[in-house]
Motif scaffolding. Sequence first.
Motif, PDB file in Angstrom:
ATOM      1  N   GLU A   1       0.819  -1.213   0.000  1.00 16.54           N
ATOM      2  CA  GLU A   1       0.000   0.000   0.000  1.00 16.54           C
ATOM      3  C   GLU A   1       0.854   1.266   0.000  1.00 16.54           C
ATOM      4  OE1 GLU A   1      -2.963   2.019   3.197  1.00 16.54           O
ATOM      5  OE2 GLU A   1      -3.262  -0.117   2.782  1.00 16.54           O
ATOM      6  N   GLU A   2       1.955   1.242   0.716  1.00 19.35           N
ATOM      7  CA  GLU A   2       2.799   2.429   0.845  1.00 19.35           C
ATOM      8  C   GLU A   2       3.863   2.552  -0.239  1.00 19.35           C
ATOM      9  OE1 GLU A   2       2.380   4.940   3.048  1.00 19.35           O
ATOM     10  OE2 GLU A   2       0.557   3.905   3.658  1.00 19.35           O
ATOM     11  N   CYS A   3       4.027   1.539  -1.055  1.00 15.69           N
ATOM     12  CA  CYS A   3       5.051   1.566  -2.100  1.00 15.69           C
ATOM     13  C   CYS A   3       4.724   2.631  -3.142  1.00 15.69           C
ATOM     14  CB  CYS A   3       5.153   0.203  -2.771  1.00 15.69           C
ATOM     15  SG  CYS A   3       6.333   0.181  -4.149  1.00 15.69           S
ATOM     16  N   PRO A   4       5.681   3.520  -3.444  1.00 18.71           N
ATOM     17  CA  PRO A   4       5.417   4.567  -4.437  1.00 18.71           C
ATOM     18  C   PRO A   4       5.465   4.072  -5.886  1.00 18.71           C
ATOM     19  CG  PRO A   4       7.645   4.782  -3.601  1.00 18.71           C
ATOM     20  CD  PRO A   4       6.992   3.676  -2.813  1.00 18.71           C
ATOM     21  N   ILE A   5       5.973   2.873  -6.122  1.00 21.30           N
ATOM     22  CA  ILE A   5       6.132   2.351  -7.482  1.00 21.30           C
ATOM     23  C   ILE A   5       4.935   1.510  -7.923  1.00 21.30           C
ATOM     24  CG2 ILE A   5       7.565   0.857  -8.950  1.00 21.30           C
ATOM     25  CD1 ILE A   5       8.890   3.519  -8.169  1.00 21.30           C
ATOM     26  N   LEU A   6       4.375   0.705  -7.043  1.00 15.16           N
ATOM     27  CA  LEU A   6       3.310  -0.230  -7.434  1.00 15.16           C
ATOM     28  C   LEU A   6       2.101   0.425  -8.110  1.00 15.16           C
ATOM     29  CD1 LEU A   6       3.372  -2.912  -4.596  1.00 15.16           C
ATOM     30  CD2 LEU A   6       4.319  -3.035  -6.907  1.00 15.16           C
TER      31      LEU A   6
ATOM     32  N   GLN B   1       1.637 -11.133  -9.446  1.00 12.06           N
ATOM     33  CA  GLN B   1       1.631 -10.100  -8.405  1.00 12.06           C
ATOM     34  C   GLN B   1       2.944 -10.108  -7.614  1.00 12.06           C
ATOM     35  OE1 GLN B   1      -0.916 -12.350  -8.732  1.00 12.06           O
ATOM     36  NE2 GLN B   1      -2.553 -11.058  -9.517  1.00 12.06           N
ATOM     37  N   ALA B   2       3.410 -11.300  -7.241  1.00  9.83           N
ATOM     38  CA  ALA B   2       4.667 -11.401  -6.493  1.00  9.83           C
ATOM     39  C   ALA B   2       5.828 -10.932  -7.361  1.00  9.83           C
ATOM     40  CB  ALA B   2       4.894 -12.835  -6.017  1.00  9.83           C
ATOM     41  N   TYR B   3       5.821 -11.335  -8.623  1.00  5.18           N
ATOM     42  CA  TYR B   3       6.880 -10.914  -9.537  1.00  5.18           C
ATOM     43  C   TYR B   3       6.936  -9.390  -9.624  1.00  5.18           C
ATOM     44  CZ  TYR B   3       9.693 -10.335 -13.715  1.00  5.18           C
ATOM     45  OH  TYR B   3      10.676  -9.957 -14.590  1.00  5.18           O
ATOM     46  N   THR B   4       5.793  -8.782  -9.852  1.00  5.21           N
ATOM     47  CA  THR B   4       5.755  -7.325  -9.992  1.00  5.21           C
ATOM     48  C   THR B   4       6.207  -6.636  -8.717  1.00  5.21           C
ATOM     49  OG1 THR B   4       4.019  -7.415 -11.669  1.00  5.21           O
ATOM     50  CG2 THR B   4       4.272  -5.339 -10.468  1.00  5.21           C
TER      51      THR B   4
ATOM     52  N   ALA C   1       9.625  -4.754  -9.478  1.00  5.49           N
ATOM     53  CA  ALA C   1       9.362  -3.325  -9.698  1.00  5.49           C
ATOM     54  C   ALA C   1      10.051  -2.484  -8.634  1.00  5.49           C
ATOM     55  CB  ALA C   1       7.863  -3.049  -9.683  1.00  5.49           C
ATOM     56  N   CYS C   2      10.459  -3.109  -7.553  1.00  6.93           N
ATOM     57  CA  CYS C   2      11.093  -2.384  -6.445  1.00  6.93           C
ATOM     58  C   CYS C   2      12.330  -1.637  -6.933  1.00  6.93           C
ATOM     59  CB  CYS C   2      11.474  -3.365  -5.330  1.00  6.93           C
ATOM     60  SG  CYS C   2      12.285  -2.568  -3.926  1.00  6.93           S
TER      61      CYS C   2
ATOM     62  N   ASP D   1       7.413  -6.415  12.070  1.00  7.33           N
ATOM     63  CA  ASP D   1       8.840  -6.128  12.002  1.00  7.33           C
ATOM     64  C   ASP D   1       9.563  -6.956  10.941  1.00  7.33           C
ATOM     65  OD1 ASP D   1      11.008  -4.548  12.839  1.00  7.33           O
ATOM     66  OD2 ASP D   1      11.732  -6.145  14.159  1.00  7.33           O
ATOM     67  N   LEU D   2       8.890  -7.189   9.816  1.00  8.09           N
ATOM     68  CA  LEU D   2       9.514  -7.859   8.685  1.00  8.09           C
ATOM     69  C   LEU D   2      10.067  -6.795   7.748  1.00  8.09           C
ATOM     70  CD1 LEU D   2       6.728 -10.521   8.062  1.00  8.09           C
ATOM     71  CD2 LEU D   2       8.941 -10.892   9.158  1.00  8.09           C
ATOM     72  N   ASN D   3      11.040  -7.149   6.949  1.00 10.77           N
ATOM     73  CA  ASN D   3      11.669  -6.220   6.027  1.00 10.77           C
ATOM     74  C   ASN D   3      11.136  -6.472   4.614  1.00 10.77           C
ATOM     75  OD1 ASN D   3      13.391  -4.917   4.208  1.00 10.77           O
ATOM     76  ND2 ASN D   3      15.194  -5.268   5.464  1.00 10.77           N
ATOM     77  N   PRO D   4      10.288  -5.580   4.091  1.00  6.32           N
ATOM     78  CA  PRO D   4       9.717  -5.797   2.754  1.00  6.32           C
ATOM     79  C   PRO D   4      10.761  -5.924   1.652  1.00  6.32           C
ATOM     80  CG  PRO D   4       8.502  -4.099   3.912  1.00  6.32           C
ATOM     81  CD  PRO D   4       9.714  -4.403   4.743  1.00  6.32           C
ATOM     82  N   MET D   5      11.874  -5.215   1.775  1.00  3.43           N
ATOM     83  CA  MET D   5      12.904  -5.339   0.740  1.00  3.43           C
ATOM     84  C   MET D   5      13.551  -6.717   0.770  1.00  3.43           C
ATOM     85  SD  MET D   5      14.726  -1.630   0.381  1.00  3.43           S
ATOM     86  CE  MET D   5      16.075  -2.370  -0.481  1.00  3.43           C
ATOM     87  N   LEU D   6      13.717  -7.273   1.955  1.00  2.00           N
ATOM     88  CA  LEU D   6      14.270  -8.622   2.062  1.00  2.00           C
ATOM     89  C   LEU D   6      13.288  -9.637   1.478  1.00  2.00           C
ATOM     90  CD1 LEU D   6      16.502 -10.519   2.963  1.00  2.00           C
ATOM     91  CD2 LEU D   6      15.466 -10.555   5.218  1.00  2.00           C
ATOM     92  N   VAL D   7      12.019  -9.431   1.706  1.00  2.00           N
ATOM     93  CA  VAL D   7      11.000 -10.307   1.120  1.00  2.00           C
ATOM     94  C   VAL D   7      11.087 -10.239  -0.405  1.00  2.00           C
ATOM     95  CG1 VAL D   7       8.518 -10.718   0.894  1.00  2.00           C
ATOM     96  CG2 VAL D   7       9.498 -10.156   3.138  1.00  2.00           C
ATOM     97  N   ASN D   8      11.264  -9.036  -0.948  1.00  7.85           N
ATOM     98  CA  ASN D   8      11.435  -8.905  -2.401  1.00  7.85           C
ATOM     99  C   ASN D   8      12.663  -9.680  -2.871  1.00  7.85           C
ATOM    100  OD1 ASN D   8       9.190  -7.267  -2.578  1.00  7.85           O
ATOM    101  ND2 ASN D   8      10.358  -5.362  -2.637  1.00  7.85           N
ATOM    102  N   GLU D   9      13.737  -9.635  -2.103  1.00  6.05           N
ATOM    103  CA  GLU D   9      14.950 -10.377  -2.463  1.00  6.05           C
ATOM    104  C   GLU D   9      14.697 -11.886  -2.446  1.00  6.05           C
ATOM    105  OE1 GLU D   9      17.897  -9.230  -3.696  1.00  6.05           O
ATOM    106  OE2 GLU D   9      16.800  -7.340  -3.746  1.00  6.05           O
ATOM    107  N   LEU D  10      13.893 -12.362  -1.497  1.00  8.08           N
ATOM    108  CA  LEU D  10      13.549 -13.788  -1.460  1.00  8.08           C
ATOM    109  C   LEU D  10      12.816 -14.186  -2.739  1.00  8.08           C
ATOM    110  CD1 LEU D  10      12.301 -14.110   2.236  1.00  8.08           C
ATOM    111  CD2 LEU D  10      14.447 -14.986   1.291  1.00  8.08           C
ATOM    112  N   ILE D  11      11.881 -13.342  -3.170  1.00 10.03           N
ATOM    113  CA  ILE D  11      11.127 -13.631  -4.402  1.00 10.03           C
ATOM    114  C   ILE D  11      12.063 -13.609  -5.604  1.00 10.03           C
ATOM    115  CG2 ILE D  11       9.309 -12.799  -5.952  1.00 10.03           C
ATOM    116  CD1 ILE D  11       7.941 -11.677  -3.376  1.00 10.03           C
TER     117      ILE D  11
END
Length: 169
Positions: A26-31, A60-63, A67-68, A82-92
């Motif tokens: 929701e807070e991502c400026p790119i999505l 959806q996960a790919y984007t 897109a990050c 307290d999860l790190n969204p950027m780390l989650v993107n790296e996992l994907i």
Amino acid sequence: MTILDHYGKEKQRFLENCVQCGLCAEECPILPHTDVSEISSQDIQEAVFDCIDSGIPNQQAYTKAFACMECFKFTADICPEDLNPMLVNELIKGEYIYHGLAEKAYRDQQQPNSVHRILASVQVSASDYLKITKSSNQKHARYVFFPGCNVYLSTGENPQCIGYYGCYR
């Protein structure tokens, strides 16, 4: 602990703790400027969770991951768990690359369409970008800009890195 062990633990922590609230999406400026702009943030995060849990790719996960622009805006204080969204993107990204479904994320940062140049262009002016990415012949300076050893600002031919201490040519 190896990096693979670390990512494995973070993957498990994500699967155990993510409540799929969608705040990170929701807070991502790119999505809002991507193909998932019409999908609710909760649905995006549910798709991310499903992808990481099952290993089955979905758009959806790919984007969300690819897109990050790595703006580092959401590495802290956005997730209630307290999860790190950027780390989650790296996992994907890692899963997609491992299965041959995407190219390696880091290519030549000097290519005009590289994500690194695009990111830099939105962060600094063109003249400042030239100043910090071009070598200087000046032998002494009052200030030295050292961005660290990273892919965004490594320039020249084959810079060499020594651990966490810096780069040399």
